[in-house]
Each structure stands twice: as structure tokens, then as C-alpha cells.
Design an enzyme around this catalytic site. Structure first.
Site, mmCIF file in Angstrom:
data_model
loop_
_atom_site.group_PDB
_atom_site.id
_atom_site.type_symbol
_atom_site.label_atom_id
_atom_site.label_comp_id
_atom_site.label_asym_id
_atom_site.label_seq_id
_atom_site.Cartn_x
_atom_site.Cartn_y
_atom_site.Cartn_z
ATOM 1 N N ASN A 288 -7.198 -40.902 39.119
ATOM 2 C CA ASN A 288 -7.861 -40.778 40.422
ATOM 3 C C ASN A 288 -9.365 -40.547 40.333
ATOM 4 O OD1 ASN A 288 -5.532 -41.166 41.942
ATOM 5 N ND2 ASN A 288 -4.996 -38.995 41.919
ATOM 6 N N HIS B 152 -5.410 -56.019 46.675
ATOM 7 C CA HIS B 152 -6.483 -56.273 45.706
ATOM 8 C C HIS B 152 -7.326 -57.482 46.092
ATOM 9 C CE1 HIS B 152 -4.904 -53.855 41.986
ATOM 10 N NE2 HIS B 152 -5.312 -53.093 42.988
ATOM 11 N N ARG C 298 -7.306 -47.936 48.966
ATOM 12 C CA ARG C 298 -6.857 -47.459 47.654
ATOM 13 C C ARG C 298 -6.534 -45.960 47.694
ATOM 14 N NH1 ARG C 298 -10.418 -46.969 42.445
ATOM 15 N NH2 ARG C 298 -8.849 -46.506 40.890
ATOM 16 N N HIS D 70 -2.953 -44.176 46.794
ATOM 17 C CA HIS D 70 -2.864 -43.123 45.776
ATOM 18 C C HIS D 70 -2.338 -41.821 46.369
ATOM 19 C CE1 HIS D 70 -5.165 -44.667 42.072
ATOM 20 N NE2 HIS D 70 -4.896 -45.709 42.834
#
Length: 336
Positions: free
Chosen positions: A100, A200, A68, A72
Site C-alpha cells: 500500500n 487498469h 485503486r 485496496h
């Protein structure tokens, strides 16, 4: 006549220059190579792998957290470790942008640990952005996911600002059209978006990210839930998240069936109404994304192949090379 020939030659040269330019990848990506550190730090891959393995064994949430973190980082200005910079009195960095704040600490920690080892072995050589890219690949593989190649030579960003983040990352309440737009702006197709969404299949989400799906849905009373969720799943989530307003840390696995394994269960779950986030479940109901969800649910190999392609493409997105970046001494602070 001579002037006409001169003009034609110049035009031909210009056309050829364009054709040649289009034949090669973007300059930044072209400078990346698998053996970038062969002379300067030959053990870089082995060192990162060793650190990552030890960290994942000690903290099994590291894999999903790092994946993740990588996403990001790359989607805001490219894969340049700008997400790792700590804020200062003079600058609010990316990691402190609202979206974040929930990034798990394990992802940051594994990069710092690898950087520490590499600074002992070959000081000032390996960038934090290369470490993050390698660590992510190794962790995906450790979780049972596919191996993919990571070319090296990224430099670390010279800037990191929280106010540049909004609009670059998908949010749980977005429509499919909004998500497609975000990915398309970075050169990713709908199919690549769905393949990357398969990440995910590991990790977890905090209750606040999906509370509007399981409580008072459409003002239908406290226990009203989104009809696209399996009723049994919705009731289980209501119990699990009952105290989420008082305790913001309460979370549940994105994939309740095989939460620690990187596989295609995420896509199988969507067909059963077991998608946790609205932005997950909606992929099953939109005509543009549903065919890919169904393909990956039926064929794990197809998912892995497309995920590899998308991750290799993502890992070179917007990378910095040469004087456009630096090799940080510390991953959380600029050299100057």
C-alpha cells in the site's frame, strides 16, 4: 405420536428458517439503502460529487488513484475505510503495509476534502467508507466509465493493521491461478475478476512493478525482455524506466493508448502485447481468462455491464453496520 409430531414441527421450522435466511442478502448488505441519509444529510451525494469534480479537474490522477484505494480497502476486511487510518506509535495501520505504500495521495485527499465539507453540513453523520464508495463511483463516471448504484449506510472500521493485508491483494508477479484464488476467497468469479482488472485502463504503475519484464528477462542479458511484450513497447519502456533504481517515483501509464479515459482499450492492448504488468498480460494467455479478455476487447458495452455488476458487488463486500463500526470524525483516526 405427539412427540413425533413435535419433532417434525421443529425440523420443519428449522428448514424454513434456513430457507428464509438464504432468501435475504447478508445482514450487513441488507441494511444498506440508497436513501440512508435522506433525513440526516440529504445533500450528501451532491456534496461528494462537487468535491470530487473540483479535485479531478485540478489533479487528473485523482480518479485512478481513488479507484485503486477503494479496491485496496475493500479487499482487506471489507469496504470499511480501514485503509484511511494513519499509523500511530501503538499501531502500524494498513496503509503502511508494503503493497500500500505506493497508493497515490490524491485518493486519500479527495476523501478528506469531502469529509471536511460534510462535517460542516451534517457533523458526525456520514461515514468515511460511504464517502470513499461514492467518490469512486463519481470518478469512474467522470473518466468516461459507467454509472452504477452505491447503496449507503456503511460504518467505518474499528481496527486497521498492516499485518492483515498480505495475501488479500493480487500482486504483479502472480499466476492466474493465484489471482483466481484470491478473488474466489471473496466470492468473485473469474469473469468478475477480469472485469475488475479492466480498471487498469486508467492510472499508472511504477517501473519497479514490471522491471523484471523489461530488463535481464530470464537472465538473457541487460536488455532481454518478456517475449509476450511487443518489442517496440519493451524498448520504449526500457528507455522510460532507465533511471528507476535511483528514482523510485518513475512510472508509466497502465494503458498507453487512452490513459485518461475509462474504456475497453486495456483489453485491446493485451492482444497487442501492450499489457504493462505481468498480471495483466497473463490474462490473455490463460484459457480461463482469455475468453473474457477477447469479449471485452470486442465489446465495450459488455465490459461496462460486467464492470458495473462487479463494482456493485464489491462495494457491499464485508461492510460494517450497527455496532460493528463507527462514523469517524476524522477519516485518518479512530474516534476513541
Amino acid at each position: 405420536m405427539a412427540r413425533h409430531l413435535q419433532h417434525s414441527s421443529a425440523l420443519l421450522a428449522a428448514v424454513l428458517a434456513v430457507v428464509v435466511a438464504l432468501s435475504f442478502p447478508a445482514p450487513s448488505a441488507a441494511k444498506l439503502t440508497p436513501d440512508y441519509y435522506q433525513r440526516t444529510c440529504p445533500r450528501v451525494v451532491d456534496i461528494v460529487t462537487q468535491v470530487v469534480t473540483n479535485k479531478q479537474i485540478a489533479n487528473p490522477t485523482t480518479g485512478a488513484g481513488t479507484l485503486r484505494l477503494f479496491f485496496h480497502d475493500c479487499f482487506v476486511g471489507g469496504c470499511d475505510a480501514s485503509i484511511l487510518i494513519s499509523s500511530s506509535a501503538f499501531n502500524r495501520a494498513e496503509r503502511d503495509a508494503d503493497i500500500n505504500l505506493s497508493l497515490p495521495g490524491d485518493g486519500f485527499d479527495v476523501v478528506v476534502r469531502a469529509k471536511t465539507q460534510l462535517e460542516i453540513e451534517c457533523p458526525g453523520i456520514v461515514s468515511c467508507s460511504d464517502i470513499l464508495a461514492l467518490a469512486t463511483r463519481d470518478l469512474v463516471t467522470m473518466l468516461g466509465g459507467p454509472f452504477y448504484h452505491v447503496p449507503l449506510g456503511r460504518k467505518d472500521a474499528l481496527a486497521s493493521k498492516a499485518d492483515t493485508v498480505e495475501g488479500h491483494l493480487p500482486r504483479p508477479n502472480m499466476t492466474v491461478s493465484q489471482m483466481i484464488s484470491i478473488f474466489a476467497a471473496k466470492g468473485f468469479t473469474v469473469q468478475e475478476m477480469v472485469a475488475l482488472s479492466g480498471a487498469h485502463t486508467v492510472g499508472f504503475s511504477h517501473c519497479k512493478e514490471f522491471a523484471n519484464r523489461i530488463y535481464s528477462y530470464n537472465n538473457g542479458g541487460q536488455n532481454a525482455f518478456d517475449p509476450s511484450i511487443s518489442p517496440e513497447f519493451a524498448k520504449a519502456l526500457q528507455k522510460a524506466c532507465a533511471n528507476y533504481i535511483k528514482d523510485a517515483t518513475i512510472s508509466t501509464f497502465n494503458d498507453i493508448m487512452t490513459p485518461g479515459k475509462f474504456d475497453n482499450m486495456y483489453f485491446k492492448n493485451l492482444a497487442r502485447g501492450l499489457g504493462l504488468l505481468a498480471s495483466d498480460q497473463i490474462l490473455m494467455s490463460d484459457w480461463r481468462t482469455r475468453p473474457f479478455v477477447e469479449l471485452y476487447a470486442a465489446n465495450n458495452t459488455a465490459f461496462f455491464n460486467d464492470f458495473v455488476h462487479a463494482m456493485e458487488k464489491l462495494s457491499v463486500y464485508g461492510v460494517k453496520t450497527g455496532s460493528n463500526g463507527e462514523v469517524r470524525r476524522r477519516c485518518d483516526d479512530f474516534n476513541n
